[in-house]
Scaffold this motif. Structure first.
Motif, PDB file in Angstrom:
ATOM      1  N   MET A  26       0.953  -1.102   0.046  1.00  0.00           N
ATOM      2  CA  MET A  26       0.015   0.212   0.039  1.00  0.00           C
ATOM      3  C   MET A  26       0.889   1.285  -0.006  1.00  0.00           C
ATOM      4  O   MET A  26       1.969   1.257   0.186  1.00  0.00           O
ATOM      5  CB  MET A  26      -0.851  -0.035   1.176  1.00  0.00           C
ATOM      6  N   SER A  27       0.164   2.414  -0.292  1.00  0.00           N
ATOM      7  CA  SER A  27       0.892   3.610  -0.223  1.00  0.00           C
ATOM      8  C   SER A  27       1.582   3.492   1.324  1.00  0.00           C
ATOM      9  O   SER A  27       0.916   3.513   2.051  1.00  0.00           O
ATOM     10  CB  SER A  27       0.150   4.739  -0.577  1.00  0.00           C
ATOM     11  N   GLU A  28       3.208   4.095   1.251  1.00  0.00           N
ATOM     12  CA  GLU A  28       3.628   4.097   2.490  1.00  0.00           C
ATOM     13  C   GLU A  28       3.626   5.678   2.925  1.00  0.00           C
ATOM     14  O   GLU A  28       3.728   6.697   2.067  1.00  0.00           O
ATOM     15  CB  GLU A  28       4.873   3.663   2.568  1.00  0.00           C
ATOM     16  N   HIS A  83       1.137   9.754   4.580  1.00  0.00           N
ATOM     17  CA  HIS A  83      -0.135   9.944   3.538  1.00  0.00           C
ATOM     18  C   HIS A  83      -0.323  11.467   3.161  1.00  0.00           C
ATOM     19  O   HIS A  83      -0.248  12.099   4.214  1.00  0.00           O
ATOM     20  CB  HIS A  83      -1.241   9.123   4.146  1.00  0.00           C
ATOM     21  N   PRO A  84      -0.868  11.365   2.061  1.00  0.00           N
ATOM     22  CA  PRO A  84      -1.200  12.639   1.670  1.00  0.00           C
ATOM     23  C   PRO A  84      -2.293  13.620   2.407  1.00  0.00           C
ATOM     24  O   PRO A  84      -2.072  14.988   2.516  1.00  0.00           O
ATOM     25  CB  PRO A  84      -1.850  12.563   0.128  1.00  0.00           C
ATOM     26  N   THR A  85      -2.822  12.881   3.377  1.00  0.00           N
ATOM     27  CA  THR A  85      -3.968  13.620   4.213  1.00  0.00           C
ATOM     28  C   THR A  85      -3.189  14.067   5.490  1.00  0.00           C
ATOM     29  O   THR A  85      -3.511  14.853   6.323  1.00  0.00           O
ATOM     30  CB  THR A  85      -5.077  12.930   4.400  1.00  0.00           C
ATOM     31  N   PRO A 126      -1.836  16.612  -2.039  1.00  0.00           N
ATOM     32  CA  PRO A 126      -1.901  15.812  -3.326  1.00  0.00           C
ATOM     33  C   PRO A 126      -1.622  16.812  -4.510  1.00  0.00           C
ATOM     34  O   PRO A 126      -2.105  18.140  -4.424  1.00  0.00           O
ATOM     35  CB  PRO A 126      -3.281  15.440  -3.375  1.00  0.00           C
ATOM     36  N   THR A 179       1.007   2.653  -6.540  1.00  0.00           N
ATOM     37  CA  THR A 179       0.096   3.207  -5.613  1.00  0.00           C
ATOM     38  C   THR A 179       0.716   4.413  -4.729  1.00  0.00           C
ATOM     39  O   THR A 179      -0.468   5.305  -4.362  1.00  0.00           O
ATOM     40  CB  THR A 179      -0.096   2.130  -4.499  1.00  0.00           C
ATOM     41  N   LEU A 180       1.979   4.695  -4.566  1.00  0.00           N
ATOM     42  CA  LEU A 180       2.513   5.806  -4.083  1.00  0.00           C
ATOM     43  C   LEU A 180       2.268   7.002  -5.163  1.00  0.00           C
ATOM     44  O   LEU A 180       1.472   8.154  -4.523  1.00  0.00           O
ATOM     45  CB  LEU A 180       3.901   5.856  -4.118  1.00  0.00           C
ATOM     46  N   SER A 185      -1.633   7.737  -4.823  1.00  0.00           N
ATOM     47  CA  SER A 185      -2.231   8.153  -3.535  1.00  0.00           C
ATOM     48  C   SER A 185      -1.722   9.768  -3.584  1.00  0.00           C
ATOM     49  O   SER A 185      -2.603  10.355  -2.713  1.00  0.00           O
ATOM     50  CB  SER A 185      -1.419   7.481  -2.397  1.00  0.00           C
ATOM     51  N   LEU A 186      -0.946  10.032  -4.241  1.00  0.00           N
ATOM     52  CA  LEU A 186      -0.677  11.635  -4.470  1.00  0.00           C
ATOM     53  C   LEU A 186      -1.657  12.376  -5.501  1.00  0.00           C
ATOM     54  O   LEU A 186      -1.270  13.468  -5.884  1.00  0.00           O
ATOM     55  CB  LEU A 186       0.903  11.850  -4.699  1.00  0.00           C
TER      56      LEU A 186
END
Length: 184
Positions: free
Chosen positions: A65-67, A70-72, A77, A160-161, A164-165
């Motif tokens: 998964m995105s490591e 996280h953007p939030t 993003p 995914t990285l 996720s951005l």
């Protein structure tokens, strides 16, 4: 010895397997003592399951998964903007950065710029665990080239990285990528 003792005590054993490498001295024995081998891709699970001799050991896929962060969590993003020159980003460790470098003439011919975030000396931006996601988010497109014929069992982490951005991505047809990409 640890795995044998744990099995004698009735413990359930898990092994996290992330690379399609086989032949280590301990590997066959340890893997066949485990109840579950957790693999980061479907291709890796198929590769591993075919090499097991225990009918009790099962390979299970838990995709990367995105490591973080996280953007939030403080990272903004990617927000598409109208600008003269789009910036294409490659972020990665290890030996596949040459694939991105091979695309540089094509990217430049299209009027775009390639920015490399790696640990290598010739990186445009040095990879740093604390800042690489912020660095990636500043760019417009992410490329995720992989030598999918030589390394078909790689995970989807690069993809995914980027996703996720909020970055649009262009990637090689690696099975783990194709399982999550929706065209368009």
């Amino acid at each position: 010895a640890f795995c044998l003792e744990a099995k004698k005590q009735g413990k359930t054993l898990f092994y996290c397997h992330t690379e399609a490498m086989w032949g280590f001295e301990y590997q066959t024995e340890v893997f066949n003592l485990c109840d579950y081998i957790i693999c980061c891709s479907t291709a890796l699970a198929e590769f591993t399951q075919a090499r097991l001799t225990s009918p009790y050991t099962k390979c299970v896929v838990i995709p990367d998964m995105s490591e973080g962060p996280h953007p939030t969590n403080g990272i903004q993003p990617h927000q598409p903007t109208d600008k003269e020159q789009l910036i294409v980003n490659y972020t990665g460790m290890g030996g596949n950065s040459y694939l991105a470098r091979q695309l540089k003439p094509i990217i430049e011919k299209l009027g775009m710029k390639l920015v490399m975030i790696t640990e290598h000396d010739d990186a445009d931006i040095k990879w740093n665990r604390d800042t690489y996601l912020q660095d990636m988010a500043k760019h417009d497109i992410a490329i995720c080239p992989q030598n999918y014929q030589l390394q078909p069992c790689k995970s989807n982490i690069k993809l995914t990285l980027a996703m996720s951005l909020g970055l649009p991505t262009i990637s090689s047809p690696l099975q783990s990528y194709k399982e999550i990409i929706q065209e368009g």
